[in-house]
Every structure is written in C-alpha cells, then in structure tokens.
Design a protein around this motif. Structure first.
Motif, PDB file in Angstrom:
ATOM      1  N   THR A  28       0.811  -1.216   0.000  1.00  0.00           N
ATOM      2  CA  THR A  28       0.000   0.000   0.000  1.00  0.00           C
ATOM      3  C   THR A  28       0.840   1.258   0.000  1.00  0.00           C
ATOM      4  OG1 THR A  28      -1.520  -1.312   1.337  1.00  0.00           O
ATOM      5  CG2 THR A  28      -2.076   0.959   1.043  1.00  0.00           C
ATOM      6  N   ASN A  29       2.121   1.138   0.273  1.00  0.00           N
ATOM      7  CA  ASN A  29       3.005   2.305   0.247  1.00  0.00           C
ATOM      8  C   ASN A  29       3.716   2.470  -1.097  1.00  0.00           C
ATOM      9  OD1 ASN A  29       2.808   3.708   2.723  1.00  0.00           O
ATOM     10  ND2 ASN A  29       3.847   2.004   3.761  1.00  0.00           N
ATOM     11  N   GLU A  30       3.186   1.823  -2.111  1.00  0.00           N
ATOM     12  CA  GLU A  30       3.823   1.875  -3.423  1.00  0.00           C
ATOM     13  C   GLU A  30       4.054   3.310  -3.900  1.00  0.00           C
ATOM     14  OE1 GLU A  30       2.338  -0.838  -6.553  1.00  0.00           O
ATOM     15  OE2 GLU A  30       1.953   0.994  -7.679  1.00  0.00           O
ATOM     16  N   PHE A  31       3.024   4.158  -3.782  1.00  0.00           N
ATOM     17  CA  PHE A  31       3.182   5.551  -4.234  1.00  0.00           C
ATOM     18  C   PHE A  31       4.214   6.294  -3.395  1.00  0.00           C
ATOM     19  CE2 PHE A  31       2.092   9.981  -3.298  1.00  0.00           C
ATOM     20  CZ  PHE A  31       2.432  10.540  -4.529  1.00  0.00           C
ATOM     21  N   LYS A  32       4.145   6.139  -2.081  1.00  0.00           N
ATOM     22  CA  LYS A  32       5.092   6.859  -1.214  1.00  0.00           C
ATOM     23  C   LYS A  32       6.539   6.512  -1.577  1.00  0.00           C
ATOM     24  CE  LYS A  32       6.125   7.679   3.689  1.00  0.00           C
ATOM     25  NZ  LYS A  32       5.671   9.082   3.748  1.00  0.00           N
ATOM     26  N   LEU A  33       6.790   5.241  -1.819  1.00  0.00           N
ATOM     27  CA  LEU A  33       8.153   4.803  -2.085  1.00  0.00           C
ATOM     28  C   LEU A  33       8.620   5.174  -3.492  1.00  0.00           C
ATOM     29  CD1 LEU A  33       7.802   1.264  -0.476  1.00  0.00           C
ATOM     30  CD2 LEU A  33       9.080   3.196   0.466  1.00  0.00           C
ATOM     31  N   LEU A  34       7.755   4.976  -4.460  1.00  0.00           N
ATOM     32  CA  LEU A  34       8.179   5.134  -5.850  1.00  0.00           C
ATOM     33  C   LEU A  34       7.807   6.485  -6.455  1.00  0.00           C
ATOM     34  CD1 LEU A  34       7.141   1.579  -7.073  1.00  0.00           C
ATOM     35  CD2 LEU A  34       9.443   2.365  -6.480  1.00  0.00           C
ATOM     36  N   GLY A  35       6.756   7.103  -5.927  1.00  0.00           N
ATOM     37  CA  GLY A  35       6.295   8.362  -6.511  1.00  0.00           C
ATOM     38  C   GLY A  35       6.466   9.563  -5.626  1.00  0.00           C
ATOM     39  N   ASN A  36       6.980   9.363  -4.407  1.00  0.00           N
ATOM     40  CA  ASN A  36       7.088  10.506  -3.493  1.00  0.00           C
ATOM     41  C   ASN A  36       8.400  10.490  -2.713  1.00  0.00           C
ATOM     42  OD1 ASN A  36       5.855  12.897  -2.551  1.00  0.00           O
ATOM     43  ND2 ASN A  36       5.304  11.883  -0.634  1.00  0.00           N
ATOM     44  N   THR A  37       9.378   9.752  -3.187  1.00  0.00           N
ATOM     45  CA  THR A  37      10.705   9.744  -2.570  1.00  0.00           C
ATOM     46  C   THR A  37      11.659  10.450  -3.520  1.00  0.00           C
ATOM     47  OG1 THR A  37      10.249   7.624  -1.491  1.00  0.00           O
ATOM     48  CG2 THR A  37      12.558   8.322  -1.632  1.00  0.00           C
ATOM     49  N   TRP A  38      12.176  11.594  -3.105  1.00  0.00           N
ATOM     50  CA  TRP A  38      13.018  12.412  -3.984  1.00  0.00           C
ATOM     51  C   TRP A  38      14.420  11.826  -4.057  1.00  0.00           C
ATOM     52  CZ3 TRP A  38       9.951  15.196  -6.702  1.00  0.00           C
ATOM     53  CH2 TRP A  38       8.745  15.613  -6.155  1.00  0.00           C
ATOM     54  N   MET A  39      14.917  11.700  -5.273  1.00  0.00           N
ATOM     55  CA  MET A  39      16.266  11.166  -5.473  1.00  0.00           C
ATOM     56  C   MET A  39      17.286  12.294  -5.316  1.00  0.00           C
ATOM     57  SD  MET A  39      15.991   7.933  -5.920  1.00  0.00           S
ATOM     58  CE  MET A  39      14.599   7.916  -4.785  1.00  0.00           C
ATOM     59  N   ILE A  40      18.200  12.132  -4.387  1.00  0.00           N
ATOM     60  CA  ILE A  40      19.212  13.152  -4.096  1.00  0.00           C
ATOM     61  C   ILE A  40      20.602  12.544  -4.298  1.00  0.00           C
ATOM     62  CG2 ILE A  40      17.777  14.496  -2.516  1.00  0.00           C
ATOM     63  CD1 ILE A  40      19.046  12.999  -0.185  1.00  0.00           C
ATOM     64  N   PRO A  41      21.571  13.351  -4.754  1.00  0.00           N
ATOM     65  CA  PRO A  41      22.914  12.814  -5.026  1.00  0.00           C
ATOM     66  C   PRO A  41      23.718  12.622  -3.741  1.00  0.00           C
ATOM     67  CG  PRO A  41      22.834  15.154  -5.531  1.00  0.00           C
ATOM     68  CD  PRO A  41      21.439  14.770  -5.141  1.00  0.00           C
ATOM     69  N   GLU A  42      24.281  11.446  -3.590  1.00  0.00           N
ATOM     70  CA  GLU A  42      25.067  11.168  -2.384  1.00  0.00           C
ATOM     71  C   GLU A  42      26.271  12.097  -2.285  1.00  0.00           C
ATOM     72  OE1 GLU A  42      26.570   7.207  -2.181  1.00  0.00           O
ATOM     73  OE2 GLU A  42      27.138   7.368  -0.064  1.00  0.00           O
ATOM     74  N   HIS A  43      26.891  12.419  -3.442  1.00  0.00           N
ATOM     75  CA  HIS A  43      28.115  13.218  -3.386  1.00  0.00           C
ATOM     76  C   HIS A  43      27.851  14.658  -2.942  1.00  0.00           C
ATOM     77  CE1 HIS A  43      26.663  13.964  -7.555  1.00  0.00           C
ATOM     78  NE2 HIS A  43      27.312  15.112  -7.493  1.00  0.00           N
TER      79      HIS A  43
END
Length: 558
Positions: free
Chosen positions: A160-175
C-alpha cells in the motif's frame, strides 16, 4: 509575443510592488538568450517575498524543486487509475509477501553536474535521515545489487506504500547530500538533481530555471527558460493571465471566461483534492481551544451549509466530498458505509444545538453556546488573497453563528499560515488535503490521520507527513498498519471500514468540498499541455512531481 509593452500596464493594474519586481529582478530574455524561445512564466504561489530554498524536505520549498528539478523514480497520474510511468526507473516488483521491492533503474542517467546517477544514490536517498523510512515504513535495508538494480527490504509488507516509495521519494545525489550537516536548515540554492531544469537566478520576487543540458531525454525540454513569479493574491495572477503575461497557473477563478476570452489561455478543471477545516484537535499533544472537544467539531460539521459554500465561494466548480475521504466515484469500492458517500450539503442548526447540549453546553443570552461560563469562541484563518478560501471562511463564520457557535474569521499571510499548521498553533484553518495519486485513500489515512505522522504542538512536522491536526487514535493507527500489510482487497476494506468509522466520528479535519483545481495555461504559444482528451498527468503548476512531467512535454508553438 509583445510582453514588454504590456508589462508596465499590468503591473499597475495589479497594484503590487512585488509584481513589478518580479518582472525586472531576473526576467529572462524575450529574445531567447537563455537558449531559444520565449520564457514560459509560471505563478510561483502566494509567498512574497520568496524565501529561496530548493531543499525538497523544506516545508516552504519552491514549486520548481519538486519535479522540474528533483525527481522521483516514477510518475503517478492522480487523474486516472493507471500504471505509473518510469522517470528514473524502468520497472519495479514486490516479492510475494510485499516485504521486498526490487527496482530496475534506467541506464545512462546523469545528475545536472555531470556525475552519473547510480544505484548507490538511490540507496542513499531511501536511507536518508529526512525520510525516516526505518520508522515510517519499516525499512530494514536498501542494497544496490548491481549498477542499475536496487533492492529494498522491509519489516512488514509495503504493497500500500507503493506511491510513497516510488512516486514521493526524492532522489538526491550522495556526493552532495552526504556533506549536508543539517537538512532542516539547508537551503540548497544550487540544487544538483536529475530533472529537466536547473536554477539560473533567484530574487525575492521571482526565480528562473533553464533547460538541464544533461537531461536524459534528447531534445527535452524544448522550452528552454521558465520564470516563476511570486504574486500575493489570486487577483494579481488572474490579471496577468488575462493579459497573456502569465502562461501557467493553478488557481481559483470564479469566472474562467474572464481569463480565456483572450484567445491565449485555456483551462481545465480536475477536482481531486479535499478542502477542509483543519482543527487542532488533540489536547494530549498540546492543542488548545474548544475545537479540541469532539462535540464542538461535530456541531460545526452539521452547522456548515456546504451547498451554499459550493455555490457562493466556489461558484459551483467544486465537487462533493465524502467524510470518509474516498474520492467518489473513483474510490467507491473502498467506501464501507454508503451513508458516508457525501457530507451533509445543508446546515442543521437544531442538530448542532442538540450535539452541544448533550455535551453540557448551554446557549447564553447572546445566542452563543458555552460551558462553565466560557463561550465557545474559535479563530478561523485562511491565506490572504486566496479569495475562494477567504469567502468560504466568511460563510462558515456566518453559518456557525446561526447555530450558536462563535467563529472569528481572519486572513494571514502565507508564511504565517504555513508556520501555524506546521507547529499546530491554530484553532481552525481553511486548508487543503493532498489527494491520493492512486485510486485508494490509504495515503490520506497514513499521512493525515495516523499518529505516526504528527508531533506535539510547537514542533514542526517531519517531511512527508501532513497530520497538522495532531490527531492520534490507536484504533486508526492499528488499522493503517493492517492495511499497509496486505495486498488482499477484502482485508484492506475491513481496515478502511475501521478507519472511516473513527474519522467520520472524530472529524479532526471537517470536510468542505473537493477543490476545483483549475489550471490555466497558454495554449497559443506552447503545446503539449494535459487536456481533457489527453490527461496524461495532473496539470497544475504546483503539482508535486507532475509539474516536471508537464514542462518536459511542452514545446513552443510553431
């Protein structure tokens, strides 16, 4: 387009110094010096002056940060019940019991500083402290199994958390972000991200983003320059739209023909998001005021004449709301009790009085109810210049008075509104609830009603949590957890039935309408907008994530 000649006249009509500053502070070239074609101008919202922060975890993050600059793995179209579209990822798959999610990333993606977007960045993003996914969703581990594959493991099923994980998690650069000491104070003025745009210039009145030369899709974005302009009120934005000086805005306009009659601007209405009364409801977490008494909230709920509010404040453009927070008819299969399909559309002052008298309140000589010598007196605020919300608040004050409930109505600047709801220092607010991006109310129940999504009054909510009301109910929390742990519709419906019984009775958010969500866009000079015939994504300029999809799809008209 003849922008320069129109500019002074419209600024004068709007009568706002900030408006003039917006068009002179960092205005992009009309001749296309930033890369070709006219700049596309967007309403940046009511925050004036602008506080420059592109930090996706900041409560006052600027609109362009979420989608045009930072991206999620997938885009979910909240206007349709359909599969998500990959942005940075190709595909995903849960294991049988929902405790493991495998994501396949796109190859050849780079950050806008030229560094490779890697599976390790995705691992870093999911493990980043601002998300708190160990507590929020039971994340046990995130592992890059090769250069384009990430495996997320959870302690409980996460279907049920599919949207939160895949559609609402911002990708940020580790460096970049591994060097950030405190994400809560980081302004991120020169964001490194993967989206179609990068920041070029900022002022207190506007900011400009230009095409990301590292963007993964060849030839995109075709619109090279986008300027976001801060305007303090709907009317200022409406004036600029009507003059063809603003190209994209999500806002309420009571008579859309006033804007579209210029032959430049088109409009679309996509009612999706609930408009409600936030109530600071929980004494145990520090809320104060008579609205903390459920009887007062219930009395207010039946005192409100939603039909009149819909007609007068929103001129019939809104939809009816369900107190179960199911979007009807889209979420019909999740509504447990048909009696909760729609909130009452007319006021019932007598019923409001009965509720209060049963709870020990007595009507005084002044016509208002009170208890122990103290009259119920509530402060209701809305953002100054949000004319539909301002009008709705006035009507609620009048309707409550007819039922013997004293409500003082006022307006505040956007920042004061933002601070009040973040810290819980309010009694009543006319505000919005973010509708779900899939045909399922779970995300509202999790983010707005769960006790894990709130904090004590005086503390700010964590990023990605929206329980401004400070509502906390262990029965709801247990049912939310049960719903998250199953992929079986019958089991989920049973959990939702429990949640709906609790929130319809407790009313921490008193439902008003499904917001009109009008979007106005320049269809003369730019093509590729979402339309009734091709509603490929949620269209407002403020749409988190979706705004980046729209911008990447636009092209200058030939």
């Amino acid at each position: 387009m003849i922008r320069t000649k129109r500019r002074a006249a419209i600024a004068a009509a709007a009568g706002a110094a900030a408006l003039a500053l917006a068009f002179t502070g960092c205005a992009p070239s009309d001749s296309g010096e930033s890369g070709g074609g006219d700049a596309l101008r967007v309403w940046a919202g009511s925050q004036t002056p602008l506080t420059v922060t592109f930090n996706p975890y900041a409560p006052n993050v600027l609109h362009a940060a979420l989608g045009p600059i930072y991206e999620t793995l997938f885009s979910f179209n909240k206007t349709a019940d359909e599969e998500p579209t990959g942005l940075l990822a190709e595909s995903y798959e849960f294991n049988e019991d929902g405790t493991q999610l495998t994501v396949a990333l796109k190859d050849g993606v780079t950050w806008n500083d030229g560094e490779d977007f890697a599976a390790d960045d995705v691992v870093f993003s999911f493990e980043y402290e601002a998300n708190d996914y160990a507590n929020q969703v039971g994340l046990v581990s995130a592992e890059a199994t090769d250069e384009t594959t990430v495996v997320l493991t959870f302690s409980t099923p996460q279907f049920t958390n599919e949207f939160k994980l895949l559609g609402n998690t911002w990708m940020i650069p580790e460096h970049v972000w591994s060097e950030v000491d405190d994400f809560t104070t980081f302004l991120d003025e020169e964001p490194v991200a993967t989206g179609p745009y990068v920041v070029e210039a900022t002022t207190e009145a506007s900011y400009t983003v230009v095409a990301n030369e590292q963007f993964r899709e060849e030839g995109k974005p075709a619109v090279k320059t986008v300027q976001y302009v801060a305007l303090d009120a709907n009317q200022s934005a409406q004036d600029l739209l009507a003059a063809g000086e603003l190209d994209w805005a999500g806002m309420f306009v009571p008579n859309p023909d006033d804007v579209t009659s210029n032959g430049i601007i088109s409009t679309i209405n996509t009612p999706q998001d609930p408009t409600v009364l936030y109530t600071c409801a929980n004494v145990d977490l520090g809320c104060a005021g008579e609205q903390t008494d459920v009887a007062v909230r219930q009395a207010l709920n039946v005192a409100i004449d939603r039909g009149t509010i819909k007609d007068k404040a929103f001129v019939g453009l809104t939809g009816d709301i369900s107190p179960a927070f199911t979007l009807m008819p889209r979420d019909e299969k999740w509504l447990a009790d048909p009696a909760n399909e729609v909130s009452p559309q007319t006021s019932d002052a007598a019923a409001a009085g009965q509720i209060l008298e049963s709870a020990g309140y007595v009507k005084g000589a002044d016509g208002f109810y009170g208890k122990d010598g103290a009259t119920i007196e509530l402060d209701l605020i809305s953002v100054d210049g949000w004319t539909d919300y301002n009008d709705a608040a006035k009507l609620i004050g009048e309707q409550a008075a007819e039922a013997g409930i004293k409500v003082n109505v006022g307006t505040v600047q956007w920042q004061e509104f933002s601070d009040a709801r973040q810290t819980g220092q309010f009694e009543l607010i006319v505000g919005g609830v973010i509708g779900t991006s899939v045909a399922d109310p779970y995300q509202i129940y999790k983010d707005w009603f769960s006790g894990t999504s709130t904090v004590a009054v005086g503390s700010e909510l964590q990023p990605g949590t929206w329980n401004f009301s400070r509502y906390s109910n262990p029965v709801v929390d247990e049912a939310v957890a049960a719903a998250a742990a199953t992929n079986d519709d019958a089991a989920k419906r049973e959990a939702y039935a429990t949640i709906q019984t609790e929130i319809v009775r407790d009313l921490p958010y008193i439902p008003l309408v499904i917001n009109a969500t009008q979007t106005f866009f320049n269809s003369k000079d730019f093509t590729g907008w979402p339309t009734e015939d091709d509603l490929y994504v949620f269209p407002p300029a403020w749409g988190s994530s979706s705004a980046g999809v729209v911008l990447a799809n636009l092209e200058p008209a030939e």
